[in-house]
Design a protein around this motif. Structure first.
Motif: not given
Length: 464
Positions: A173-174, A195-200, A264-265
C-alpha cells in the motif's frame, strides 16, 4: 588557478547543455558538478529512471491485460523487482556516460565537486578557485516539503521521488501526497506493479494548471486503473512506526480529520530551487520571495557577469525549458542573440495514456476574454489507437475565432508526448488550425487524431 570564459555551476539538463553550447561557440568552458555522474536530477533520479519504470510497468500491464486478446499466450508474467531496478540503473548509466562523452568531445572541463561563488568572477570548487568571465547558475531544484504538515522524510518509509525510484520491494500500500506530475507517474508505476495506491491532494482537481476537461478525463482513467483519489484534503502529519506510516489529513469541505495507513508514503508536492551554499547573497545575487534567482530578459542576475537558468529561476520546472535557456544564455554570453519562446513550452505526463499540452488552456482563454473555437477528436475514432487498445482520450485544439491561429493544444492518449510537437512547431510558425488540417498525415498513425481535431475547428472532422 584555472581561467575560463564560462563556468557553469550544475551538470543537469540546463547546465550540461549550456556548457556544450558555450564550447561549440568557441568559449573555454567548465562545468561544476558534485555528483559522481553528470545529468543532474533528471538523468540520475528523475526524468530518465522514472520513464524506465513507467515503460517496464506498462509492458507488464500489456502482458496481463492485452496479450491474450492478440493471441499471445505466455502464462503468468512475474515481476523481478531487482532486475527491473537493474534495468533502470543501466538506463541511467548509459545516459550519464553519454553526457561525459559529449563533454570530452566538445572539450568541456568537468570540475568535480560542489561549487560556490566567493566573489565576482570566481568559482570555488573544493579548495581550488577558478576564474571566469561569466558564471551560469544551473543548480536545479530539490523536493519541496509538504506545506503546513509535520512530515519527516527518511527515504525508506516516507520518501521523495528519489526514494520512490529505489524502494527495496514493491509496497502493498502506497499513499502519494500530491496529484501533480511526479505523484501520478510514480503512483501509476506502483499501481501497475500491484500496490494499492491512494493519492491525497489539497486541491479539488489533479494536475494543477492543466485544462480542466483533461483533468477530469485523466482522473477518471487513472481511477479505472486502480488509483484511489482523496481530493480537497490537507495532510496534517505523517507518523512512522515499525516500518509503516499513518497519514493524518483534514478534508477542507468540513474540516473533518481522517487517517490512512501505508507501507510507503511518497511526498510529491512539487520542487523548489536549490541554491544553498552558492554564496549568492555575498556577491549581490538577489532571490525572489519564492527563493528563485532573479534574472532579467537575458538571464542576467542582479550581479554583473552572473547568469541563471532552469529550475533555479522563475518558470516551469521542466528539463527542456532548462535546456532551451542553457542554449540561449550561451548565445548571449558569446555575444549573439539568445531566445526562448515561453509561450511554446510543452508539458508531458508519461503515464498510460500520456498527457501533453502546449499554449493556452480553455480556462485561461475564457478568463482572458479571448474569442476562440475548439476542435476536438476522440482517439476512439482513430484506427491505430483502437488496434492497440488505446482508444481512451482525445485531442483538443484551441484556435482564435477570428484568425484561426492556434492558441493551444491538449492531448490525452497514446503517444501524446510526441504528438504535441506538431503543434509546437506549428505555433512557432504562427500556424492556423487550417494549416494543420490541410497537411497530409500518414495513415494509420496516432497523429491523424491531431489533424482531425484541426478539421473539427473548421467544417468538421471526418471520422467523428
Amino acid at each position: 588557478m584555472a581561467s575560463y570564459d564560462v563556468i557553469i555551476i550544475g551538470g543537469g539538463p540546463g547546465g550540461y547543455v549550456c556548457a556544450i553550447r558555450c564550447a561549440q561557440l568557441g568559449l573555454k568552458t567548465a562545468c561544476v558538478e558534485g555528483r559522481e555522474t553528470l545529468g543532474g536530477t533528471c538523468l540520475n533520479v528523475g526524468c530518465i529512471p522514472s520513464k524506465a519504470l513507467l515503460h517496464a510497468s506498462h509492458q507488464l500491464h500489456e502482458a496481463e491485460h492485452n496479450f491474450e486478446k492478440m493471441g499471445l499466450s505466455a502464462g503468468k508474467v512475474k515481476v523481478d523487482w531487482k532486475q527491473m531496478l537493474a534495468y533502470k540503473d543501466d538506463v541511467i548509466g548509459q545516459n550519464t556516460k553519454g553526457i561525459e562523452f559529449l563533454f570530452k568531445k566538445n572539450k568541456v572541463d568537468w570540475l568535480k565537486g560542489w561549487g560556490s561563488i566567493p566573489e565576482a568572477g570566481k568559482v570555488k570548487v573544493g579548495d581550488e578557485i577558478h576564474e571566469a568571465k561569466a558564471i551560469v547558475i544551473a543548480s536545479g531544484s530539490e523536493p519541496s516539503p509538504v506545506p503546513g504538515a509535520d512530515v519527516t522524510v527518511d527515504e525508506k518509509v516516507v520518501v521523495t521521488s528519489t526514494g520512490a525510484l529505489a524502494l527495496p520491494k514493491v509496497p502493498k500500500r502506497m499513499v502519494v501526497i500530491g496529484a501533480g506530475v511526479i505523484g501520478l507517474e510514480m503512483g501509476s508505476v506502483y499501481a501497475r506493479l500491484g500496490a494499492e495506491v491512494e493519492v491525497i491532494e489539497f486541491l479539488d482537481a489533479i494536475t494543477p494548471g492543466m485544462d480542466s476537461e483533461v483533468q477530469k478525463t485523466f482522473q477518471r482513467i487513472l481511477s479505472k486503473q486502480g488509483l484511489k483519489f482523496t481530493m480537497g484534503a490537507a495532510v496534517q502529519k505523517v507518523e512512522t512506526k515499525g516500518g509503516k506510516a499513518t497519514v493524518t489529513y483534514k478534508l477542507r469541505k468540513d474540516d473533518s480529520e481522517h487517517t490512512t495507513e501505508a507501507d510507503v508514503v511518497l511526498c510529491a508536492t512539487g520542487r523548489r530551487p536549490y541554491t544553498d551554499g552558492l554564496g549568492l547573497e555575498g556577491v549581490g545575487v538577489e532571490l525572489t520571495e519564492r527563493g528563485q534567482v532573479k534574472t532579467d530578459d537575458h538571464w542576467q542576475t542582479t550581479a554583473k557577469g552572473i547568469y541563471a537558468i532552469g529550475d533555479a529561476i522563475e518558470g516551469p520546472m521542466l528539463a527542456h525549458k532548462a535546456e532551451d535557456e542553457g542554449m540561449a544564455v550561451a548565445e548571449v554570453i558569446a555575444g549573439k542573440h539568445g531566445h526562448v519562446n515561453y509561450g511554446v513550452i510543452p508539458g508531458v505526463i508519461y503515464t498510460a495514456p500520456e498527457v501533453a499540452s502546449v499554449g493556452k488552456t480553455e480556462d485561461q482563454l475564457k478568463k482572458d476574454g479571448v474569442a476562440y473555437k475548439v476542435g476536438k477528436f476522440s482517439f476512439m475514432g482513430n484506427g491505430r489507437a483502437k488496434a492497440v487498445f488505446q482508444g481512451e482520450g482525445f485531442v483538443k485544439l484551441l484556435a482564435d475565432k477570428e484568425t484561426d491561429r492556434v492558441l493551444g493544444c491538449h492531448i490525452i492518449g497514446p503517444g501524446a508526448g510526441d504528438l504535441i510537437h506538431e503543434i509546437c512547431v506549428g505555433m512557432e510558425f504562427g500556424a492556423s488550425a487550417e494549416d494543420i488540417a490541410l497537411t497530409c498525415h500518414a495513415h494509420p498513425t496516432f497523429s491523424e487524431a491531431v489533424r482531425e481535431a484541426a478539421l473539427a475547428c473548421g467544417d468538421g472532422a471526418i471520422h467523428a
